[in-house]
Enzyme design. Structure first.
Site, PDB file in Angstrom:
ATOM      1  N   GLY A   1      16.695  -1.264 -26.674  1.00 23.38           N
ATOM      2  CA  GLY A   1      16.045  -0.269 -27.523  1.00 23.38           C
ATOM      3  C   GLY A   1      14.729  -0.751 -28.100  1.00 23.38           C
ATOM      4  O   GLY A   1      14.143  -1.705 -27.590  1.00 23.38           O
TER       5      GLY A   1
ATOM      6  N   GLY B   1       5.898  -1.236 -22.412  1.00 19.56           N
ATOM      7  CA  GLY B   1       6.404  -2.169 -21.403  1.00 19.56           C
ATOM      8  C   GLY B   1       7.651  -1.593 -20.736  1.00 19.56           C
ATOM      9  O   GLY B   1       7.785  -1.579 -19.509  1.00 19.56           O
ATOM     10  N   HIS B   2       8.569  -1.090 -21.572  1.00 19.14           N
ATOM     11  CA  HIS B   2       9.782  -0.466 -21.019  1.00 19.14           C
ATOM     12  C   HIS B   2       9.408   0.762 -20.184  1.00 19.14           C
ATOM     13  O   HIS B   2      10.000   1.013 -19.127  1.00 19.14           O
ATOM     14  CB  HIS B   2      10.722  -0.009 -22.145  1.00 19.14           C
TER      15      HIS B   2
ATOM     16  N   GLN C   1      14.686 -14.990 -18.064  1.00 20.44           N
ATOM     17  CA  GLN C   1      15.789 -14.023 -17.992  1.00 20.44           C
ATOM     18  C   GLN C   1      15.878 -13.423 -16.579  1.00 20.44           C
ATOM     19  O   GLN C   1      16.975 -13.274 -16.020  1.00 20.44           O
ATOM     20  CB  GLN C   1      15.572 -12.912 -19.026  1.00 20.44           C
TER      21      GLN C   1
ATOM     22  N   SER D   1       6.335  -6.347 -26.977  1.00 20.46           N
ATOM     23  CA  SER D   1       7.697  -6.800 -27.259  1.00 20.46           C
ATOM     24  C   SER D   1       8.264  -5.945 -28.383  1.00 20.46           C
ATOM     25  O   SER D   1       7.523  -5.555 -29.298  1.00 20.46           O
ATOM     26  CB  SER D   1       7.662  -8.269 -27.710  1.00 20.46           C
ATOM     27  N   SER D   2       9.562  -5.713 -28.329  1.00 17.13           N
ATOM     28  CA  SER D   2      10.209  -4.937 -29.389  1.00 17.13           C
ATOM     29  C   SER D   2      10.090  -5.653 -30.726  1.00 17.13           C
ATOM     30  O   SER D   2      10.158  -5.038 -31.783  1.00 17.13           O
ATOM     31  CB  SER D   2      11.691  -4.751 -29.065  1.00 17.13           C
TER      32      SER D   2
END
Ligand code: PAF
Length: 282
Positions: free
Chosen positions: A31, A36-37, A155, A188-189
């Site tokens: 979320g 970016g997402h 990741q 970034s979130s």
């Protein structure tokens, strides 16, 4: 946009869709969605018949309870963004849907050294949690393609290893380029937790990486690391964890720039109480 909350409902729906031969693209997220997402959603939409985005803040990948508690939650805003970007399906599971037997009762895959260097060394157990939740999400969604950002470089390597070791998913990982703000800050979130001043300090990370890229092979890797570490240490409120020049494939440190191995520069630092990471391919 279809929205599923319960595991059994999305599984039932995806079974029908798969029987129709539709290709599925999957974007797992925690979320606090940003551009970016959305670039991952766009890439998935261009390569699949249906795109699914999950929003689940996975507790098992946080080392500090405080970091988990402070993780930004903005579900309404996330849904608006996903709808605006024409995502087809959103999956908003509860804990019980992902961990029906609790978080402790899932076997963790053994993925070797890639989970224990750099991020793994600074956040022990983090990649076990990531591999655990990604494996469980893939069990549910069973996508053809899985989309992840290069911003979380290690990741992506861990997830690639997971797919190779476990062989239980018929899914191909697609790693998409890091999206940056106009001034270079990697999206970034966590950025929304930075004050205006801290955000200026955080620019040191991307500047350090751009410096390494421009000077790669002109100076030794040690000199580059030494120089940018020094600059980063001078930035107020910034606490450097590491700067590394490493092999793209295994994240082995590359002490010599003479090597022909493809390299990546990676950095991690705290700015105030926000931990940020970034990287650049060399
Ligand atoms: O990158 C993230 O947002 C998370 O680590 C992921 C892959 C969604 C697993 O919780």
């Amino acid at each position: 946009m279809l929205c599923y909350k319960r595991r059994e409902d999305i599984v039932r729906f995806l079974k029908i869709v798969k029987a129709q031969g539709k290709k599925l693209g999957f974007v797992p997220t925690m979320g606090a969605l940003h551009d970016g997402h959305m670039s991952l959603i766009a890439k998935s939409k261009s390569e699949n018949d249906l795109t699914i985005c999950s929003v689940f803040v996975n507790p098992t990948q946080f080392n500090h309870q405080e970091d988990f508690d402070k993780y930004p939650i903005s579900t309404t805003d996330d849904l608006l963004k996903l709808n605006h970007n024409a995502c087809d399906i959103v999956f908003l599971p509860e804990m019980i849907d992902i961990y029906p037997n609790g978080t402790k009762n899932t076997k963790l895959p053994s993925l070797g050294k890639i989970t224990s260097v750099l991020e793994g060394a600074h956040r022990p157990g983090h990649f076990d949690g990531v591999a655990q939740v990604v494996g469980l999400l893939l069990d549910i969604v069973q996508p053809d393609h899985l989309y992840m950002g290069q911003k979380d470089y290690q990741q992506a390597l861990v997830v690639q290893k997971l797919l190779e070791v476990e062989k239980r998913h018929n899914t191909a990982l697609v790693v998409c380029p890091t999206q940056r703000e106009a001034d270079g800050l990697a999206m970034s979130s966590r950025n929304i937790r930075l004050s205006e001043e801290q955000r200026t300090h955080a620019l040191g990370l991307s500047k350090a990486l751009f410096y390494i890229k421009s000077n790669y092979k002109l100076c030794s890797n040690e000199q580059l690391i030494e120089h940018v570490s020094q600059l980063l240490r001078e930035i107020p409120e910034l606490k450097l964890e590491y700067v590394s020049i490493a092999s793209q494939a295994q994240l082995e440190p590359l002490t010599s720039s003479e090597t022909h191995e493809a390299a990546v520069a990676l950095v991690a630092a705290w700015v105030g109480n926000v931990r940020l990471i970034d990287n650049i391919l060399l």
